[in-house]
Design an enzyme around this catalytic site. Structure first.
Site, PDB file in Angstrom:
ATOM      1  N   GLU A   1      -3.418   7.602  -3.949  1.00  0.00           N
ATOM      2  CA  GLU A   1      -3.185   6.296  -3.337  1.00  0.00           C
ATOM      3  C   GLU A   1      -3.014   5.211  -4.402  1.00  0.00           C
ATOM      4  O   GLU A   1      -3.722   5.210  -5.400  1.00  0.00           O
ATOM      5  CB  GLU A   1      -4.413   6.010  -2.470  1.00  0.00           C
ATOM      6  CG  GLU A   1      -4.443   4.720  -1.737  1.00  0.00           C
ATOM      7  CD  GLU A   1      -5.778   4.558  -0.998  1.00  0.00           C
ATOM      8  OE1 GLU A   1      -5.937   5.161   0.072  1.00  0.00           O
ATOM      9  OE2 GLU A   1      -6.650   3.837  -1.501  1.00  0.00           O
TER      10      GLU A   1
ATOM     11  N   TYR B   1       0.850  -1.188   0.000  1.00  0.00           N
ATOM     12  CA  TYR B   1       0.000   0.000   0.000  1.00  0.00           C
ATOM     13  C   TYR B   1       0.886   1.238   0.000  1.00  0.00           C
ATOM     14  O   TYR B   1       1.827   1.345   0.791  1.00  0.00           O
ATOM     15  CB  TYR B   1      -0.895  -0.004   1.252  1.00  0.00           C
ATOM     16  CG  TYR B   1      -1.691   1.266   1.414  1.00  0.00           C
ATOM     17  CD1 TYR B   1      -2.954   1.383   0.856  1.00  0.00           C
ATOM     18  CD2 TYR B   1      -1.152   2.361   2.105  1.00  0.00           C
ATOM     19  CE1 TYR B   1      -3.669   2.562   0.974  1.00  0.00           C
ATOM     20  CE2 TYR B   1      -1.869   3.534   2.227  1.00  0.00           C
ATOM     21  CZ  TYR B   1      -3.128   3.622   1.655  1.00  0.00           C
ATOM     22  OH  TYR B   1      -3.830   4.793   1.771  1.00  0.00           O
TER      23      TYR B   1
END
Ligand code: GDP
Ligand code: MN
Length: 379
Positions: free
Chosen positions: A189, A101
């Site tokens: 993101e 992530y």
């Protein structure tokens, strides 16, 4: 403003982030054609402004164009977190060896862009954040210097051991940072940032939110807005120049000024209620704004009571009262309205409301308590 994945990935690709080229489809036939053009296994992905599409069944692998078509026909029209899927992205599928992530948000606490990265990426990142927060590494970037080379490497080292992968990931973070700053993003993101079995690092998902304040000076970004993918109430509110955010509760709130709106929502919660929205009709007095506000709020079936909280300064309370009266003549408001107003032209406002059999309260606590009680009765 949220971008769709297919829009966000264009910004990232232009900055050099490694991602596959795909295509966007609005029909199963289009999805099939894109899959045929790409060849091999593809991923069919719902394009909605929501995370967790994977878990909701909105991300599917397809080995053949016919399978891509089938998946698209199931995913198009599906509802994910209240949003209807109108488009799918079709991209070549990667074989995944690991999922990390990489996220960047504007952090109010440090007042800086804040990187959050984790080797435990993929669809369960929320759970990682909740249960094993130590697996998420943070770094606030000083905007005067940007992301420094050693900082990018330091973050990348928390994700990978292989130094080629570390260098690639560090470069991706620098690219992500540049995209974030250059486009006035509040969030950018990549989840997952994946590795393939042959060791490549590739971004498989992209999510970017643009700060609404950026849109006035960036027509190119403003043009990316997809109103069909937004809550209808928020679209209408924007057109009517109201600051409106839909929430989950049942006490509709109409307030003038953002600070008073927040205080009102706090008080609703304090007395055991749940606000259905944040709504700021702004400082100016315009009865039309009140009418629009009531239209938007009454369109939400969850709303069981409407609470006005008006502090008259520049806003004239008699204008607000006129707006309420006009609105109730234009359309039927099925739920009770609790009105608290004080300040400029208060006497006139009270008279206007009394003229149609409505009552105005002066005390904020009193009004909020009443509204919360009415919302509870309605359940
Ligand atoms: P999200 O659930 O809305 O964040 O959607 P993602 O784009 O992140 O996809 C969810 C999950 O689908 C990912 O975490 C992967 O496990 C899987 N996925 C996405 N793209 C691919 C791909 O190209 N190949 C494979 N094998 N899985 C993928
Ligand atoms: Mn994702």
């Amino acid at each position: 403003m949220n971008l769709h994945e297919y829009q966000a990935r264009e910004l990232l690709k232009a900055a050099g982030v490694p991602m596959f080229d795909g295509g966007v489809a609005a029909t199963p036939a289009e999805a099939e054609a894109i899959a045929a053009r790409l060849g091999g296994t593809v991923v069919v992905k719902a394009q909605v402004h929501a995370g967790g599409r994977g878990k909701a069944g909105g991300v599917k692998l397809a080995a053949t164009p016919a399978e891509a078509r089938d998946h698209a026909s199931r995913i198009l029209g599906m509802t994910i977190k209240g949003l209807i899927v109108q488009k799918v992205l079709v991209v070549p599928a990667a074989e995944i060896a690991s999922e990390s992530y990489v996220g960047l948000i504007m952090d109010r606490e440090s007042q800086r862009p804040l990187f959050m990265v984790s080797p435990a990426g993929g669809i369960d990142i929320e759970e990682v954040a909740a249960k094993t927060p130590e697996k998420i590494h943070r770094l606030a970037v000083d905007p005067r210097y940007g992301l420094l080379g050693h900082q990018a490497l330091g973050l990348a080292l928390t994700l990978y051991k292989n130094f080629d992968q570390v260098k690639t990931a560090a470069r991706i973070m620098e690219q992500l940072y540049r995209v974030f700053v250059a486009n006035g993003a509040s969030l950018a993101e990549i989840n997952p940032l994946a590795t393939t079995p042959d060791g490549k690092v590739i971004a498989l998902d992209a999510k970017i939110s643009i700060d609404d304040n950026e849109l006035d000076r960036r027509a190119d970004l403003a043009a990316l807005r997809d109103e069909t993918a937004e809550a209808p109430s928020e679209v209408e509110a924007r057109r009517a120049n109201l600051t409106f955010i839909k929430l989950e509760g049942n006490v509709g709130c109409v307030v003038n000024g953002a600070g008073l709106a927040m205080a009102t929502m706090d008080l609703v919660k304090y007395y055991g209620g749940e606000p259905a929205n944040f709504l700021d009709i702004g400082g100016s007095s315009n009865p039309e704004k009140v009418v629009n506000a009531l239209k938007i709020i009454t369109a939400d079936p969850a709303v069981k009571v409407i609470l006005f909280n008006i502090f008259g300064g520049i806003t004239r309370t008699d204008d607000v009262a006129n707006g309420i009266v006009t609105a109730t003549r234009q359309f039927k408001v099925e739920v009770p309205i609790v009105i608290r107003l004080t300040g400029t032209n208060e006497q006139e406002a009270v008279k206007i409301l009394q003229g149609v059999g409505m009552k105005a309260l002066n005390d904020m606590d009193e009004a909020v308590k009443q509204a919360v009680a009415l919302a509870k009765e309605a359940k």
